[in-house]
Design an enzyme around this catalytic site. Structure first.
Site, PDB file in Angstrom:
ATOM      1  N   GLU A   1       0.821  -1.212   0.000  1.00 27.41           N
ATOM      2  CA  GLU A   1       0.000   0.000   0.000  1.00 27.41           C
ATOM      3  C   GLU A   1       0.863   1.274   0.000  1.00 27.41           C
ATOM      4  OE1 GLU A   1      -2.728  -0.440   3.272  1.00 27.41           O
ATOM      5  OE2 GLU A   1      -3.690  -2.207   2.402  1.00 27.41           O
TER       6      GLU A   1
ATOM      7  N   GLU B   1      -4.639  -9.263   0.193  1.00 28.51           N
ATOM      8  CA  GLU B   1      -5.344  -8.928   1.432  1.00 28.51           C
ATOM      9  C   GLU B   1      -6.822  -8.833   1.116  1.00 28.51           C
ATOM     10  OE1 GLU B   1      -4.131  -5.756   4.074  1.00 28.51           O
ATOM     11  OE2 GLU B   1      -2.014  -6.028   3.539  1.00 28.51           O
TER      12      GLU B   1
END
Length: 502
Positions: free
Chosen positions: A173, A292
């Protein structure tokens, strides 16, 4: 009663199933590692401190690959702090949770644990604050056979054979303001490209994941993907989206439609990858590592970190209890991954133990399965062979943010090596039973039902707990019949079902 049908044919195959789609994810967060997979002194702990009651549940869960060490810890994590003699490892500040990281568990211990479990490791690289050279050192330490600085250090640490880690994540991220050393698309794309190029020089057998926008709702979603893909396209194998589901309005019908949003997200991000491929006139296809995915924690943000200035060694965090409603959504999301198996080759449920997890533990005490354990376990158990293309006929409903949601969510898999066909069917109507017909063209006649599993409970808020660990478990689905190439079943309202025939 809702009537729905599915038609499949042995001649129309979507894709082989990559077994890595049944993966998971752990990081040093809360009691996931310390008190989850590792608890020296626990009655089931082995000589390394690994809890074997947890190991047995992980095996039952059918986890095929595990991503480590993060996650949000990654952007402040130095892998070199977690190797060598344990007593010489430093204590460092984990700024992602305001706790002390003791590094009692690091890369080599994680690899050891994976071997005991029988699963494949996936390692994440901190590009955000550690950068290019640290990444190359990490791959050399783990994968080079010997005769170099970092591979010889691994040998010195007691690991003569290389770990041969195949899948590596290029950051986590990196566009998130919550990360240390967050990047723009331009700086991340260039760094990822140069790192990936050099990693392939060290070990050409590696597979590398490129980070898209941290979430579909980021303001630069789409533009970020274009920029980073145009830079790193030639050197990476996967793009790795993340998605966390929420039920902010306590609207079950809306909540279950998240599975369709996940399906749409996969198709969007695949289209972005293929647009870059088309612009380059390339036949290469970037695959998806959905590394995820889960239900977002329902805890307030201040309860996801330690109080500032306290710096505890370990802090229980977001130990969520999951309901029947959650179980149905997780089953549907697992189907979204399988129904896109032509492009989704790896997926990691986030996370494994205690923190937003299918497995829970008590310090010094038992471990148990949450409701969401069951669809993950059953999908892995029966997810072999190929996913077949479907023609689905089902009435639908409209949710607030996703329209034309079919009441039937179906997946059909066939394993030619065993002759087994598996139908996963979710009835998302909350009040009515479903009369399901599945036409199995070219898949044999006079087939018998081997096993059935039904996940359902009238109380959609029911949970499993340490005192009642078997409150929600799979039951046999009795209303199934097979006549030649036609399967018929009656599915309860709000149910997730698996039917295996051979």
């Amino acid at each position: 009663m809702v009537k729905a049908s599915v038609t499949v044919s042995a001649d129309f195959v979507l894709s082989d199933i990559d077994r890595r789609i049944f993966g998971n994810f752990i990081e040093q967060m809360g009691r996931q590692v310390y008190g989850g997979i590792w608890e020296p002194g626990h009655p089931t702990a082995d000589e390394h401190g690994f809890r074997h009651d947890v190991i047995e549940l992980v095996r039952e869960l059918g986890v095929t690959i595990v991503r480590y060490p993060g996650g949000n810890i990654l952007s402040g994590y130095n892998w070199k702090d977690g190797i060598g003699p344990r007593e010489q490892r430093p204590r460092t500040l984990d700024l992602s949770r305001y706790v002390i990281e003791t590094h009692k568990i690091g890369t080599n211990e994680f690899i050891d644990w994976c071997k005991v479990v029988g699963t494949e490791p996936m390692l994440a690289i901190n590009l955000e604050s550690q950068g290019f050279q640290s990444a190359l050192d990490y791959v050399e330490y783990c994968n080079h056979k010997g005769g170099s600085k970092w591979s010889d250090l691994r040998i010195e640490h007691g690991y003569a054979e290389p770990h041969k880690v195949k899948v590596w994540c290029l950051g986590n991220e990196p566009d998130g303001w919550w990360q240390i050393g967050a990047h723009s698309a331009e700086t991340y794309g260039r760094l990822a490209a140069e790192t990936a190029k050099a990693i392939k020089w060290i070990d050409p057998d590696t597979q590398l994941t490129l980070a898209p926008s941290a979430a579909r709702g980021m303001p630069h979603y789409g533009e970020w993907e274009r920029i980073v893909l145009e830079d790193a396209f030639d050197y990476v194998d996967f793009i790795c989206p993340h998605m966390y589901f929420k039920n902010d309005h306590n609207d079950t019908a809306e909540y279950l439609a998240w599975a369709d949003q996940m399906d749409g997200y996969i198709k969007e991000i695949v289209a972005m990858c293929d647009a870059v491929a088309g612009k380059r006139r390339s036949t290469k296809r970037i695959m998806v590592s959905f590394d995820e995915w889960n239900i977002g924690a329902r805890w307030p943000i201040e309860e996801k970190k330690a109080p500032r200035g306290k710096w505890p060694e370990r802090l229980p965090l977001i130990e969520e209890s999951y309901t029947v409603e959650d179980m149905l959504l997780i089953g549907g999301a697992m189907q979204a991954l399988l129904n896109n198996a032509d492009r989704v080759k790896v997926a990691c449920f986030a996370q494994l133990v205690n923190c937003i997890a299918p497995i829970m533990t008590v310090d010094g005490g038992p471990a148990w399965r949450q409701t969401i354990f069951w669809p993950l376990s059953l999908a892995s158990k029966y997810g072999h062979g190929q996913v077949l293309r479907q023609v689905v006929d089902s009435p639908s409903y409209s949710a607030k943010t996703w329209h034309d949601v079919p009441y039937l969510l179906s997946t059909v898999m066939h394993d030619a090596s065993t002759g087994q066909t598996v139908v996963i069917a979710a009835n998302r109507h909350l009040a009515e039973e479903m009369d399901l017909t599945v036409n199995l063209k070219g898949l044999g006649a006079s087939r018998g039902v081997v096993e059935t599993h039904e996940l359902a409970n009238p109380d959609l808020k029911a949970v499993n707990s340490v005192d009642h660990p078997d409150n929600i478990v799979p039951r046999k689905l009795d209303s199934v019949s097979v006549d030649g190439e036609v399967l018929k079943a009656k599915l309860k309202p709000a149910s997730w079902n698996v039917i295996a025939i051979r």
